[in-house]
Design a protein around this motif. Structure first.
Motif, PDB file in Angstrom:
ATOM      1  N   PRO A   1      -9.657 -91.887  -1.484  1.00  0.00           N
ATOM      2  CA  PRO A   1     -10.719 -90.881  -1.642  1.00  0.00           C
ATOM      3  C   PRO A   1     -10.648 -89.809  -0.560  1.00  0.00           C
ATOM      4  O   PRO A   1     -10.210 -90.077   0.559  1.00  0.00           O
ATOM      5  N   VAL A   2     -11.047 -88.618  -0.895  1.00  0.00           N
ATOM      6  CA  VAL A   2     -11.255 -87.550   0.090  1.00  0.00           C
ATOM      7  C   VAL A   2     -12.650 -86.991  -0.185  1.00  0.00           C
ATOM      8  O   VAL A   2     -12.856 -86.241  -1.140  1.00  0.00           O
ATOM      9  N   PHE A   3     -13.576 -87.423   0.640  1.00  0.00           N
ATOM     10  CA  PHE A   3     -14.981 -87.079   0.391  1.00  0.00           C
ATOM     11  C   PHE A   3     -15.528 -86.223   1.528  1.00  0.00           C
ATOM     12  O   PHE A   3     -15.080 -86.326   2.675  1.00  0.00           O
ATOM     13  N   LEU A   4     -16.488 -85.433   1.184  1.00  0.00           N
ATOM     14  CA  LEU A   4     -17.295 -84.733   2.179  1.00  0.00           C
ATOM     15  C   LEU A   4     -18.676 -85.365   2.179  1.00  0.00           C
ATOM     16  O   LEU A   4     -19.228 -85.661   1.116  1.00  0.00           O
ATOM     17  N   ARG A   5     -19.182 -85.566   3.357  1.00  0.00           N
ATOM     18  CA  ARG A   5     -20.541 -86.116   3.471  1.00  0.00           C
ATOM     19  C   ARG A   5     -21.408 -85.093   4.195  1.00  0.00           C
ATOM     20  O   ARG A   5     -21.016 -84.579   5.241  1.00  0.00           O
ATOM     21  N   TYR A   6     -22.563 -84.833   3.622  1.00  0.00           N
ATOM     22  CA  TYR A   6     -23.499 -83.899   4.259  1.00  0.00           C
ATOM     23  C   TYR A   6     -24.796 -84.639   4.577  1.00  0.00           C
ATOM     24  O   TYR A   6     -25.426 -85.212   3.694  1.00  0.00           O
ATOM     25  N   LYS A   7     -25.136 -84.659   5.839  1.00  0.00           N
ATOM     26  CA  LYS A   7     -26.338 -85.391   6.273  1.00  0.00           C
ATOM     27  C   LYS A   7     -27.575 -84.547   6.002  1.00  0.00           C
ATOM     28  O   LYS A   7     -27.770 -83.502   6.614  1.00  0.00           O
ATOM     29  N   VAL A   8     -28.382 -85.017   5.079  1.00  0.00           N
ATOM     30  CA  VAL A   8     -29.607 -84.284   4.739  1.00  0.00           C
ATOM     31  C   VAL A   8     -30.723 -84.656   5.708  1.00  0.00           C
ATOM     32  O   VAL A   8     -31.465 -83.807   6.186  1.00  0.00           O
ATOM     33  N   VAL A   9     -30.830 -85.939   5.995  1.00  0.00           N
ATOM     34  CA  VAL A   9     -31.868 -86.408   6.923  1.00  0.00           C
ATOM     35  C   VAL A   9     -31.184 -87.177   8.038  1.00  0.00           C
ATOM     36  O   VAL A   9     -30.375 -88.065   7.785  1.00  0.00           O
ATOM     37  N   ASP A  10     -31.526 -86.817   9.255  1.00  0.00           N
ATOM     38  CA  ASP A  10     -30.912 -87.449  10.425  1.00  0.00           C
ATOM     39  C   ASP A  10     -32.001 -88.181  11.190  1.00  0.00           C
ATOM     40  O   ASP A  10     -32.595 -87.654  12.114  1.00  0.00           O
ATOM     41  N   ARG A  11     -32.264 -89.399  10.767  1.00  0.00           N
ATOM     42  CA  ARG A  11     -33.291 -90.219  11.424  1.00  0.00           C
ATOM     43  C   ARG A  11     -32.744 -91.635  11.566  1.00  0.00           C
ATOM     44  O   ARG A  11     -31.552 -91.841  11.503  1.00  0.00           O
ATOM     45  N   THR A  12     -33.631 -92.580  11.787  1.00  0.00           N
ATOM     46  CA  THR A  12     -33.180 -93.971  11.869  1.00  0.00           C
ATOM     47  C   THR A  12     -32.502 -94.360  10.558  1.00  0.00           C
ATOM     48  O   THR A  12     -31.492 -95.047  10.544  1.00  0.00           O
ATOM     49  N   VAL A  13     -33.091 -93.922   9.458  1.00  0.00           N
ATOM     50  CA  VAL A  13     -32.410 -94.071   8.166  1.00  0.00           C
ATOM     51  C   VAL A  13     -31.903 -92.684   7.769  1.00  0.00           C
ATOM     52  O   VAL A  13     -32.683 -91.781   7.494  1.00  0.00           O
ATOM     53  N   ASP A  14     -30.598 -92.532   7.813  1.00  0.00           N
ATOM     54  CA  ASP A  14     -29.994 -91.253   7.440  1.00  0.00           C
ATOM     55  C   ASP A  14     -29.825 -91.171   5.924  1.00  0.00           C
ATOM     56  O   ASP A  14     -29.628 -92.192   5.262  1.00  0.00           O
ATOM     57  N   PHE A  15     -29.913 -89.967   5.407  1.00  0.00           N
ATOM     58  CA  PHE A  15     -29.591 -89.744   4.004  1.00  0.00           C
ATOM     59  C   PHE A  15     -28.455 -88.735   3.933  1.00  0.00           C
ATOM     60  O   PHE A  15     -28.524 -87.689   4.572  1.00  0.00           O
ATOM     61  N   ASN A  16     -27.436 -89.077   3.187  1.00  0.00           N
ATOM     62  CA  ASN A  16     -26.271 -88.205   3.072  1.00  0.00           C
ATOM     63  C   ASN A  16     -25.999 -87.877   1.612  1.00  0.00           C
ATOM     64  O   ASN A  16     -26.210 -88.716   0.732  1.00  0.00           O
TER      65      ASN A  16
END
Lengths: 186, 442
Positions: B336-351
């Motif tokens: 795989p070649v994926f890009l990950r974008y962090k939408v929320v940067d907290r204790t629980v991150d959302f990407n």
């Protein structure tokens, strides 16, 4: 492009790393200013926080003319002023006669023996109205006319408050250095 | 008298000039959260832009594959892939790379104080600020509980000050830890390795509308498959990461209504390499086990053979009945070649996760199960050795510690090219899985 310009550019683009970088570089100096304008640490922290939020919000208005640090300091002082105005009616001016008499009139050498931390501590002991006028006049360099407009008092009151602030400071410095001398002499 | 008062002003002005006190550790967190709230609309715009880019890439890749496939005269599509390593730059200087030093400065004697202090103050320190990224080195004090100042202080002589815990000469360990946690970690933990696995549900989108294709599809049931592997990701900046790795996936489906019998070899007189061809949406299955006999329920068009029921009756020949379902199975090695974008940067991150996977066919088998054992029947012909799939998903990351995190990533995958290119109709598989695993940052 200078590094500070790059950081500002990053902040304007919403880069949180640059925002944190800007904070880390300048917060200590601005927090000292906040302490200078406030009587307790919680208030100083509030001023710092609100000041930095304004700095980030208004970074786009900074024209890269003059000192960037000076620009940030002005915003911080203005924030302290706003806080002062909102609480102005709550402040009472202590009777100057209740202040302790100094051990002796401080001289030049007494000031030389004081550290910056001592000076800050002494200035924070001033009643809020005196502290604000002294800070604006002696530290920031505003005129009595400007101060009267800034905190909505008359020029005469500004002069009077400054004069009383100086007397109190002089007594505190005298007491402070007297204690130091006594400790030094055993 | 006036001169002395002016000197008091100067003593305080010069004494406090450049004085610095470290703010409480939580001040930045409060500022950061307020700024983050205001920046929220920008995050959604970026997320939308990211999704648009991922979808555009997928469509372009799909069209490119379509063109490539039409140029090839056989069923095997070869993809030459060259990956260029991304070049990352990190111009930021480690914010606490230098030791914080604290010193208390003496106030200058008044006879040495001059009015040029104003000029000094105004010329503060873009140069000094830009020269290093460090905490202030002069007049720097940090609030903690103990204070050398308290030792010499006579409380009886000086009125009580509520801030007597303000100044110390040493930076507290707590504050150092805070600085390290909040500034260094981003630079030191750019890489992460994650072990992920998921059960996967497969389906297919059928672009063909003829009756046979529909009948074939109706007789096929996707089975729950699985995917697992190791992903390696590099954090390009606070929001974006690029991820690659190696995954093994097993894809399968059950072909219902295909009856299989054993013991046919003694009746097999043909010289061909296979006796039966079974049409499936993934391609034609060729039997390579001469001992197996197949016939389909209902529509016999699904099986092409010389031995139809009019020619050979397995029951009269007393062949051993095995099953009426075959399983078609493929295994892939995925890059795989994926890009990950962090939408929320907290204790629980959302990407947000999106990208392409290059899949190499490893195993291709068709079998049925008898008494818990596989009875091999044949292979599927015409499969593409390489296929490309696009993925999009949402990753949640719960941080156990600075280095360890639990990952949960619901992911939808769509295969841009079908598994085969000879069946006449195009079936594009898709899959959905919830990847879970543990990641380690370093």
């Amino acid at each position: 492009m200078s590094e500070i310009k790059e950081i500002i550019k990053g902040c304007l683009a919403g880069n949180r790393k640059d925002q944190e970088l800007l904070y880390r570089r300048h917060s200590a100096k601005l927090y000292a200013v906040c302490l200078q304008y406030s009587g307790n640490n919680e208030e100083a922290r509030d001023i710092l926080q609100e000041g930095f939020i304004k700095i980030f919000e208004n970074l786009g208005n900074y024209k890269h003319e003059g000192s960037f640090e000076g620009w940030m300091r002005r915003i911080t002082v203005n924030t302290a002023l706003e806080k002062f105005r909102s609480r102005n009616s709550l402040y009472r001016v202590d009777d100057i006669d209740q202040m302790p008499e100094p051990d002796a009139e401080p001289d030049n050498q007494d000031y030389a023996g004081l550290e910056a931390a001592d000076l800050l501590e002494i200035i924070r002991e001033l009643p809020p109205k005196y502290r604000m006028v002294f800070n604006l006049y002696a530290i920031e360099g505003y005129s009595h006319k400007e101060i009267s407009e800034m905190i909505n008092i008359s020029e005469g009151t500004s002069k009077s408050n400054l004069s009383r602030a100086r007397v109190i400071l002089q007594r505190r410095v005298g007491s402070f250095t007297g204690i130091k001398k006594r400790i030094a002499n055993g | 008298m006036d001169e002395r008062r002016a000197n008091i002003d100067l003593a305080f002005r010069n004494g406090l000039k450049d004085y610095e006190v470290l703010p409480p550790p939580d001040a930045w967190m409060n500022i950061d959260s307020r700024i983050a709230r205001k920046d929220k609309p920008a995050y959604f715009l970026r997320a939308a832009a990211f999704l648009a880019i991922a979808m555009t890439m997928s469509v372009l890749a799909y069209r490119w594959i379509g063109k490539t496939s039409s140029m090839l005269d056989n069923s095997v599509m070869a993809l030459s892939e060259e990956s260029s390593a991304p070049v990352f730059s990190d111009n930021l200087i480690n914010p606490v790379s230098r030791q914080v030093r604290i010193a208390r400065s003496e106030v200058k004697p008044i006879d040495k104080i001059t009015e040029n202090s104003e000029a000094d103050a105004s010329s503060t320190s873009d140069e000094r600020v830009s020269s290093v990224f460090t905490l202030p080195q002069s007049n720097l004090h940090i609030p903690i509980k103990t204070s050398t100042f308290n030792i010499i202080r006579n409380k009886a002589a000086i009125p009580e000050i509520p801030n007597n815990d303000l100044f110390v000469d040493d930076i507290s360990q707590e504050y150092q830890d805070y600085l390290v946690d909040n500034t260094v970690s981003d630079n030191n933990h750019r890489w992460s390795i994650t072990a992920l696995a998921t059960p996967t549900y497969y389906g297919k989108i059928n672009s063909a509308s003829d009756a046979l294709s529909q009948q074939i599809k109706a007789s096929e049931q996707a089975v729950v498959s699985y995917t697992g592997g190791v992903a390696l990701s590099y954090k390009v900046n606070k929001r974006f990461s690029i991820q690659s790795g190696l995954f093994y996936s097993s894809v399968g489906q059950d072909l219902e209504g295909i009856n299989s019998f054993a013991g046919f070899q003694k009746y097999d007189n043909t010289k061909g390499d296979h006796n039966f061809e079974v049409l499936t949406t993934n391609g034609t299955v060729y039997t390579n086990n001469a001992d197996v006999f197949l016939f389909a329920d209902g529509n016999s068009d699904r099986i092409v053979t010389n031995y139809n029921k009019d020619v050979f009756d397995p029951q009269k020949a007393s062949l051993d009945y095995i099953n009426n379902t075959m399983r078609q199975n493929f295994s892939y090695l995925e890059l795989p070649v994926f890009l990950r974008y962090k939408v929320v940067d907290r204790t629980v991150d959302f990407n947000l996760i999106g990208g392409l996977s290059y899949n190499l066919l490893l195993d291709n088998s068709v079998y049925t199960v008898v008494d818990g054992s596989k009875y091999m029947i044949g292979t599927t012909a015409g499969l593409n050795m390489f296929s490309i799939s696009s993925s999009i998903g949402m990753g949640m990351e719960y941080k156990f510690s600075e280095k360890l995190a639990l990952n949960l990533e619901p992911t939808f995958r769509y295969y841009l090219n079908s598994f085969n290119s000879v069946s006449g109709s195009q079936f594009h598989p898709y899959s959905f899985g919830i990847f879970s695993g543990i990641s380690y940052k370093f």
